[in-house]
Design a protein around this motif. Sequence first.
Motif, PDB file in Angstrom:
ATOM      1  N   HIS A  53       0.789  -1.231   0.000  1.00 55.20           N
ATOM      2  CA  HIS A  53       0.000   0.000   0.000  1.00 55.20           C
ATOM      3  C   HIS A  53       0.822   1.282   0.000  1.00 55.20           C
ATOM      4  N   ASP A  54       2.039   1.255  -0.477  1.00 55.85           N
ATOM      5  CA  ASP A  54       2.867   2.452  -0.474  1.00 55.85           C
ATOM      6  C   ASP A  54       3.358   2.783  -1.874  1.00 55.85           C
ATOM      7  N   LEU A  55       3.711   4.049  -2.071  1.00 61.19           N
ATOM      8  CA  LEU A  55       4.270   4.496  -3.354  1.00 61.19           C
ATOM      9  C   LEU A  55       5.794   4.483  -3.310  1.00 61.19           C
ATOM     10  N   VAL A  56       6.324   3.446  -2.709  1.00 58.62           N
ATOM     11  CA  VAL A  56       7.767   3.190  -2.666  1.00 58.62           C
ATOM     12  C   VAL A  56       7.980   1.747  -3.082  1.00 58.62           C
ATOM     13  N   PRO A  57       9.177   1.405  -3.556  1.00 55.20           N
ATOM     14  CA  PRO A  57       9.415   0.007  -3.961  1.00 55.20           C
ATOM     15  C   PRO A  57       9.228  -0.968  -2.802  1.00 55.20           C
ATOM     16  N   ASP A  58       8.616  -2.098  -3.093  1.00 50.09           N
ATOM     17  CA  ASP A  58       8.436  -3.173  -2.124  1.00 50.09           C
ATOM     18  C   ASP A  58       9.665  -4.083  -2.220  1.00 50.09           C
ATOM     19  N   LYS A  59      10.748  -3.669  -1.577  1.00 53.65           N
ATOM     20  CA  LYS A  59      12.001  -4.433  -1.679  1.00 53.65           C
ATOM     21  C   LYS A  59      11.871  -5.831  -1.083  1.00 53.65           C
ATOM     22  N   ALA A  60      11.096  -5.968  -0.019  1.00 52.56           N
ATOM     23  CA  ALA A  60      10.884  -7.302   0.561  1.00 52.56           C
ATOM     24  C   ALA A  60      10.110  -8.178  -0.424  1.00 52.56           C
ATOM     25  N   GLY A  61       9.069  -7.620  -1.033  1.00 54.57           N
ATOM     26  CA  GLY A  61       8.288  -8.377  -2.015  1.00 54.57           C
ATOM     27  C   GLY A  61       9.096  -8.743  -3.246  1.00 54.57           C
ATOM     28  N   LEU A  62       9.958  -7.825  -3.686  1.00 56.97           N
ATOM     29  CA  LEU A  62      10.835  -8.128  -4.818  1.00 56.97           C
ATOM     30  C   LEU A  62      11.815  -9.241  -4.449  1.00 56.97           C
ATOM     31  N   ASN A 107      11.492 -11.623  -2.117  1.00 54.29           N
ATOM     32  CA  ASN A 107      10.899 -12.944  -1.863  1.00 54.29           C
ATOM     33  C   ASN A 107      10.027 -13.451  -3.011  1.00 54.29           C
ATOM     34  N   GLY A 108       9.933 -12.663  -4.093  1.00 51.55           N
ATOM     35  CA  GLY A 108       9.198 -13.126  -5.266  1.00 51.55           C
ATOM     36  C   GLY A 108       7.708 -12.834  -5.253  1.00 51.55           C
ATOM     37  N   SER A 109       7.220 -12.090  -4.253  1.00 43.50           N
ATOM     38  CA  SER A 109       5.803 -11.735  -4.227  1.00 43.50           C
ATOM     39  C   SER A 109       5.425 -10.839  -5.393  1.00 43.50           C
ATOM     40  N   VAL A 110       6.374 -10.026  -5.830  1.00 52.11           N
ATOM     41  CA  VAL A 110       6.191  -9.152  -6.987  1.00 52.11           C
ATOM     42  C   VAL A 110       7.486  -9.214  -7.802  1.00 52.11           C
ATOM     43  N   GLY A 111       7.354  -9.295  -9.117  1.00 57.02           N
ATOM     44  CA  GLY A 111       8.541  -9.422  -9.967  1.00 57.02           C
ATOM     45  C   GLY A 111       9.109  -8.099 -10.423  1.00 57.02           C
ATOM     46  N   ALA A 112       8.231  -7.098 -10.595  1.00 57.21           N
ATOM     47  CA  ALA A 112       8.682  -5.786 -11.046  1.00 57.21           C
ATOM     48  C   ALA A 112       7.653  -4.744 -10.637  1.00 57.21           C
ATOM     49  N   GLN A 113       8.125  -3.528 -10.416  1.00 61.17           N
ATOM     50  CA  GLN A 113       7.245  -2.411 -10.106  1.00 61.17           C
ATOM     51  C   GLN A 113       7.654  -1.210 -10.946  1.00 61.17           C
ATOM     52  N   LEU A 114       6.653  -0.530 -11.477  1.00 66.12           N
ATOM     53  CA  LEU A 114       6.850   0.667 -12.284  1.00 66.12           C
ATOM     54  C   LEU A 114       6.240   1.846 -11.543  1.00 66.12           C
ATOM     55  N   PHE A 115       7.014   2.897 -11.364  1.00 65.66           N
ATOM     56  CA  PHE A 115       6.542   4.122 -10.734  1.00 65.66           C
ATOM     57  C   PHE A 115       6.603   5.237 -11.764  1.00 65.66           C
ATOM     58  N   LEU A 116       5.464   5.906 -11.973  1.00 66.45           N
ATOM     59  CA  LEU A 116       5.362   7.002 -12.926  1.00 66.45           C
ATOM     60  C   LEU A 116       5.096   8.285 -12.150  1.00 66.45           C
ATOM     61  N   TRP A 150      11.638  -0.977 -10.835  1.00 64.12           N
ATOM     62  CA  TRP A 150      12.333  -1.830  -9.870  1.00 64.12           C
ATOM     63  C   TRP A 150      11.989  -3.272 -10.233  1.00 64.12           C
ATOM     64  N   TYR A 151      12.993  -4.142 -10.260  1.00 60.03           N
ATOM     65  CA  TYR A 151      12.767  -5.521 -10.700  1.00 60.03           C
ATOM     66  C   TYR A 151      13.847  -6.428 -10.147  1.00 60.03           C
ATOM     67  N   THR A 152      13.632  -7.729 -10.306  1.00 61.24           N
ATOM     68  CA  THR A 152      14.631  -8.699  -9.874  1.00 61.24           C
ATOM     69  C   THR A 152      15.401  -9.193 -11.090  1.00 61.24           C
ATOM     70  N   LYS A 153      16.681  -9.429 -10.871  1.00 60.73           N
ATOM     71  CA  LYS A 153      17.564  -9.967 -11.911  1.00 60.73           C
ATOM     72  C   LYS A 153      18.177 -11.251 -11.393  1.00 60.73           C
ATOM     73  N   GLY A 154      18.389 -12.193 -12.292  1.00 61.49           N
ATOM     74  CA  GLY A 154      19.073 -13.424 -11.925  1.00 61.49           C
ATOM     75  C   GLY A 154      18.140 -14.444 -11.292  1.00 61.49           C
ATOM     76  N   TYR A 155      18.746 -15.510 -10.833  1.00 58.10           N
ATOM     77  CA  TYR A 155      18.002 -16.634 -10.272  1.00 58.10           C
ATOM     78  C   TYR A 155      18.595 -17.048  -8.940  1.00 58.10           C
ATOM     79  N   ASP A 156      17.739 -17.583  -8.081  1.00 60.38           N
ATOM     80  CA  ASP A 156      18.113 -18.203  -6.816  1.00 60.38           C
ATOM     81  C   ASP A 156      19.115 -17.361  -6.028  1.00 60.38           C
ATOM     82  N   GLN A 157      20.314 -17.909  -5.754  1.00 61.94           N
ATOM     83  CA  GLN A 157      21.288 -17.201  -4.943  1.00 61.94           C
ATOM     84  C   GLN A 157      21.858 -15.963  -5.636  1.00 61.94           C
TER      85      GLN A 157
END
Length: 144
Positions: free
Chosen positions: A93-102, A104-113, A127-134
Motif C-alpha cells: 500500500h505504499d508508493l515506494v518500492p516493495d524491496k521485501a516483495g521483490l 521474496n518473489g511476491s512481486v517481480g517488477a514495479q513501475l513508478f510514474l 524496480w525488478y529482480t535480476k538473476g536466479y536463486d542465490q
Amino acid sequence: MTLNYNGHVYVPIRFIAQSLGYFVHYDEEESTIELSKEALPSHYVERVSNNIDIGASADFIMDLLGEPQLTGPYDSHLAWRYDFLTQENYMFHDLVPDKAGLSNGSVGAQLFLYWNTDKTLSKYEVWYTKGYDQKKKIAHIIVE
C-alpha cells in the motif's frame, strides 16, 4: 541460417527461441542471455523502456498498461504504481518500492510514474529482480 566458424555452429538463438515460444532477454551488464517460457521481470523492463517516453500523456499510459495499482501524491508529483508478475493476493500500500516483495518473489517488477501538472510524464522508475536463486538481486532504472 547458421554459421560454422572454427568447428563451432552458431545459430540465431533469439529467432529460434521465440519461434518455440520462449521469452528472450539479453543482459548487457552481465553479458548473458535469459530464455524463459514465462515472462521475466526483465521483459517488463524492456517493454517499458521501448514504449514509454518522458512527456507521454496519462491517456497513452492508461491505454498501454491499464489502471495503476496505486495512485497518490509523492514529493511534488502525482505518482502511479504498477505491479507485474505478482503472486495471488499480493498487497502493498505504499508508493515506494516493495524491496521485501521483490526479494521474496511476491512481486517481480514495479513501475513508478511521476506526472507533471499537465498530466505528462516527468520521470519513471522500474524496480525488478535480476538473476536466479542465490544470484537474484534487486535492480532499478530511473529515466528523467
